[in-house]
Write an enzyme that holds these catalytic residues in place. Structure first.
Site, PDB file in Angstrom:
ATOM      1  N   ASN A   6     -47.457-104.859   1.331  1.00 56.89           N
ATOM      2  CA  ASN A   6     -48.718-104.118   1.355  1.00 56.89           C
ATOM      3  C   ASN A   6     -49.401-104.282  -0.014  1.00 56.89           C
ATOM      4  O   ASN A   6     -49.070-103.582  -0.971  1.00 56.89           O
ATOM      5  CB  ASN A   6     -48.436-102.635   1.669  1.00 56.89           C
ATOM      6  CG  ASN A   6     -49.703-101.814   1.708  1.00 56.89           C
ATOM      7  OD1 ASN A   6     -50.819-102.356   1.652  1.00 56.89           O
ATOM      8  ND2 ASN A   6     -49.558-100.503   1.794  1.00 56.89           N
ATOM      9  N   LYS A   8     -52.269-103.458  -0.826  1.00 59.05           N
ATOM     10  CA  LYS A   8     -53.220-102.356  -1.072  1.00 59.05           C
ATOM     11  C   LYS A   8     -54.550-102.936  -1.577  1.00 59.05           C
ATOM     12  O   LYS A   8     -54.923-104.040  -1.184  1.00 59.05           O
ATOM     13  CB  LYS A   8     -52.620-101.326  -2.030  1.00 59.05           C
ATOM     14  CG  LYS A   8     -51.252-100.835  -1.544  1.00 59.05           C
ATOM     15  CD  LYS A   8     -50.744 -99.619  -2.243  1.00 59.05           C
ATOM     16  CE  LYS A   8     -49.386 -99.244  -1.666  1.00 59.05           C
ATOM     17  NZ  LYS A   8     -48.822 -98.025  -2.180  1.00 59.05           N
ATOM     18  N   HIS A  85     -51.034 -94.472   6.898  1.00 66.17           N
ATOM     19  CA  HIS A  85     -50.435 -94.564   5.562  1.00 66.17           C
ATOM     20  C   HIS A  85     -50.863 -93.345   4.745  1.00 66.17           C
ATOM     21  O   HIS A  85     -52.001 -92.889   4.836  1.00 66.17           O
ATOM     22  CB  HIS A  85     -50.898 -95.860   4.871  1.00 66.17           C
ATOM     23  CG  HIS A  85     -50.119 -96.121   3.616  1.00 66.17           C
ATOM     24  ND1 HIS A  85     -50.375 -95.442   2.450  1.00 66.17           N
ATOM     25  CD2 HIS A  85     -49.095 -96.966   3.350  1.00 66.17           C
ATOM     26  CE1 HIS A  85     -49.523 -95.865   1.526  1.00 66.17           C
ATOM     27  NE2 HIS A  85     -48.734 -96.787   2.050  1.00 66.17           N
ATOM     28  N   GLU A 151     -41.791 -93.163   5.293  1.00 69.59           N
ATOM     29  CA  GLU A 151     -42.182 -93.275   3.891  1.00 69.59           C
ATOM     30  C   GLU A 151     -42.373 -91.871   3.317  1.00 69.59           C
ATOM     31  O   GLU A 151     -43.441 -91.262   3.503  1.00 69.59           O
ATOM     32  CB  GLU A 151     -43.516 -94.023   3.763  1.00 69.59           C
ATOM     33  CG  GLU A 151     -43.475 -95.439   4.265  1.00 69.59           C
ATOM     34  CD  GLU A 151     -44.546 -96.270   3.566  1.00 69.59           C
ATOM     35  OE1 GLU A 151     -44.196 -97.109   2.734  1.00 69.59           O
ATOM     36  OE2 GLU A 151     -45.732 -96.048   3.844  1.00 69.59           O
ATOM     37  N   GLY A 157     -45.056 -95.074  -4.660  1.00 73.45           N
ATOM     38  CA  GLY A 157     -45.682 -95.404  -5.940  1.00 73.45           C
ATOM     39  C   GLY A 157     -45.225 -94.523  -7.099  1.00 73.45           C
ATOM     40  O   GLY A 157     -45.828 -94.532  -8.164  1.00 73.45           O
ATOM     41  N   SER A 188     -41.341 -96.921  -3.245  1.00 74.42           N
ATOM     42  CA  SER A 188     -40.750 -97.324  -4.526  1.00 74.42           C
ATOM     43  C   SER A 188     -39.552 -98.267  -4.386  1.00 74.42           C
ATOM     44  O   SER A 188     -38.571 -98.165  -5.130  1.00 74.42           O
ATOM     45  CB  SER A 188     -40.352 -96.102  -5.365  1.00 74.42           C
ATOM     46  OG  SER A 188     -41.496 -95.390  -5.754  1.00 74.42           O
TER      47      SER A 188
HETATM   48  P1  PGA Z   1     -44.697 -98.520  -3.173  1.00 74.82           P
HETATM   49  O1  PGA Z   1     -45.658 -98.382  -1.927  1.00 74.82           O
HETATM   50  O2  PGA Z   1     -43.699 -99.569  -2.843  1.00 74.82           O
HETATM   51  O3  PGA Z   1     -45.619 -98.928  -4.308  1.00 74.82           O
HETATM   52  O4  PGA Z   1     -44.078 -97.179  -3.396  1.00 74.82           O
HETATM   53  C1  PGA Z   1     -45.133 -98.338  -0.634  1.00 74.82           C
HETATM   54  C2  PGA Z   1     -46.217 -98.061   0.328  1.00 74.82           C
HETATM   55  O5  PGA Z   1     -47.284 -97.577  -0.061  1.00 74.82           O
HETATM   56  O6  PGA Z   1     -46.055 -98.337   1.508  1.00 74.82           O
END
Ligand code: PGA
Length: 227
Positions: A6, A8, A85, A151, A157, A188
């Protein structure tokens, strides 16, 4: 396993082209799903990944300025799309998330519904709220197509890592409602904690945000996953 990258809201056009070039050097036995920003779909040229979308409209094609419909995504060979999400949820009602799943199912894109608790101690209660909603309003055909991505919001994050038991307890709550659907984990994930995560027998793949942008660490993560 299914590995969702992802991206983003990252990468300019030039940066994406460099990123894609580096990504093309990765070989893995797992299914890599790249979810870039929308404008990058038309630049996609990888044979080691399939495309996924970070979002979809609640509507079909028509007078909906700024929206991207499921039919349009399908025409770019999008295989999966994220719905719900946590970074989008504040802007979406449950009804809208439902409509997104329905639009995707209509065109044959696999919806990946993201769910997870905001407060660690409330895992079961918060998950059940979403699961009951899906169970009540989706048809059995739509339910069959769904992938669930656990999640925990506090782990996204944040660098905060959860443990195997916490993930397994989420999986068993999800399985009460969706016994036959694939479950992914995200939050994470990095090249080190993947060694623990891969021991979760109920998890069919991972959703990777921040680390998806770092090719060297992503390679290490995939190596750790293979071994
Ligand atoms: P991250 O994001 O790995 O940066 O924690 C995961 C996500 O947003 O699905």
């Amino acid at each position: 396993m299914i590995i969702i990258l992802n991206n983003k809201c990252n990468f300019t056009k030039e940066e994406f082209l460099i990123y894609q070039q580096k990504l093309s050097t990765i070989t893995t036995s797992h299914e890599l799903v790249l979810c870039p920003s929308y404008p990058h779909f038309s630049l996609f040229s990888l044979s080691n990944c399939v495309l996924g979308s970070q979002n979809v409209a609640t509507n079909g094609m028509g007078p909906y300025t700024g929206e991207i419909s499921a039919e349009q995504l399908k025409s770019y060979d999008i295989k999966y799309a994220l719905v719900g999400h946590s970074e989008r949820r504040k802007k979406e009602t449950p009804k809208e998330m439902l409509e997104k799943i329905q639009q995707l199912c209509k065109v044959g894109i696999i919806p990946i519904f993201c769910l997870g608790e905001e407060v660690k101690e409330n895992q079961q209660r918060e998950l059940e709220k979403d699961l009951l909603f899906l169970d009540n309003y989706l048809t059995s055909k739509e339910k069959e197509q769904l992938i669930l991505a656990y999640e925990p919001v506090w782990a996204i994050g944040s660098g905060k890592f959860t443990n195997k038991e916490h993930i397994e307890s989420a999986s068993s709550t999800i399985k009460k409602y969706f016994p036959n659907n694939k479950i992914l984990y995200g939050g994470s994930i990095n090249q080190e904690n993947i060694s623990i995560l891969k021991q979760c027998s109920t998890i069919a793949g991972f959703l990777i945000g921040g680390l998806s942008l770092e090719i060297e660490n992503l390679k290490k993560l995939l190596e750790n996953l293979e071994n």
